[in-house]
Design an enzyme around this catalytic site. Structure first.
Site, PDB file in Angstrom:
ATOM      1  CD  GLU A  75       6.197   0.899   0.512  1.00 44.16           C
ATOM      2  OE1 GLU A  75       5.489   0.663  -0.490  1.00 44.16           O
ATOM      3  OE2 GLU A  75       6.692   2.032   0.727  1.00 44.16           O
ATOM      4  CG  ASP A 123      -1.922  -2.079  -6.474  1.00 40.97           C
ATOM      5  OD1 ASP A 123      -2.251  -1.342  -7.421  1.00 40.97           O
ATOM      6  OD2 ASP A 123      -1.000  -1.800  -5.685  1.00 40.97           O
TER       7      ASP A 123
END
Length: 232
Positions: free
Chosen positions: A12, A198
């Site tokens: 990230e 997701d």
């Protein structure tokens, strides 16, 4: 202006780290801090580790040792808003815990004792995120409530609990409210800008592994553009 940027995982923060000039690495309290320049601004990029405690520890060290003027939380999130698809961006207007419960003492569900029920994102930073979004073609974003807990939400039961108690939630993840609480206590403005890796259902673990790189790319592009705008 000095800007703090926080991501939990290496994936990230890597894209932003690679864009830093004059980059230096610092290790404190089990966290990794990268200092340097991004799009003309002084930046401290923190890889905090996963979960609320890691995020709170890292954020407190960031705020005390490096004293940024604002904090941006980047990374991935699980989508709850029906309009969101993989790679879309979520921008926090407020952040709450979904796994805190001291209602026996008169607090709201999700409210930590002696803390506000919600941590409110800075309006200027929200507008900066929307300005960054407007400059990017084909990127969709939703602004709203993001909920945090020390659980990867992938069961119908957990999803239903969150929807029932936080009906306006747009996304869930595992660090933002802890970061927001630390910023609140240090009186430093924050906003969460994450991308969907997701959808919060039983397929989430498989989806997360596959689409984390896409989420990291989307959120990193947004944050880099925000830094550029804030430095103008």
């Amino acid at each position: 202006m000095k800007i703090g940027i926080i991501g939990a995982m290496e994936q990230e923060v890597t894209i932003l780290k690679e864009q830093l000039t004059d980059c230096e690495t610092h290790h404190k309290a089990g966290c990794i801090f990268y200092t340097g320049n991004l799009n003309g601004a002084d930046v401290v990029l923190l890889q905090s580790g996963i979960g609320k405690v890691a995020a709170a520890v890292g954020t407190a060290v960031l705020l005390e040792a490096f004293q940024p003027d604002a904090v941006l939380n980047t990374g991935s999130a699980g989508g709850f808003d029906s309009s969101l698809t993989l790679g879309d961006v979520v921008i926090s207007t407020e952040v709450r815990y979904h796994d805190a419960d001291v209602t026996a003492f008169g607090y709201e569900i999700g409210q930590m004792a002696q803390q506000p029920a919600a941590f409110i994102s800075d309006e200027k930073l929200i507008l900066t995120a929307e300005q960054a979004l407007a400059s990017m073609a084909d990127m969709h974003a939703v602004r709203g409530l993001i909920c945090t807990g020390d659980a990867f939400v992938c069961t119908p039961e957990k999803q239903a609990f969150i929807r029932d108690n936080f009906p306006t939630v747009i996304a869930v993840e595992m660090e933002a409210a802890a970061i927001a609480q630390a910023c609140h206590q240090f009186n430093v403005p924050f906003v969460v800008v994450r991308a969907i890796s997701d959808v919060a259902d039983k397929e989430s673990p498989m989806s997360f592994e596959e689409f984390l790189p896409l989420a990291a790319q989307s959120s990193s592009v947004m944050v880099a553009k925000m830094v550029e705008i804030l430095n103008q």
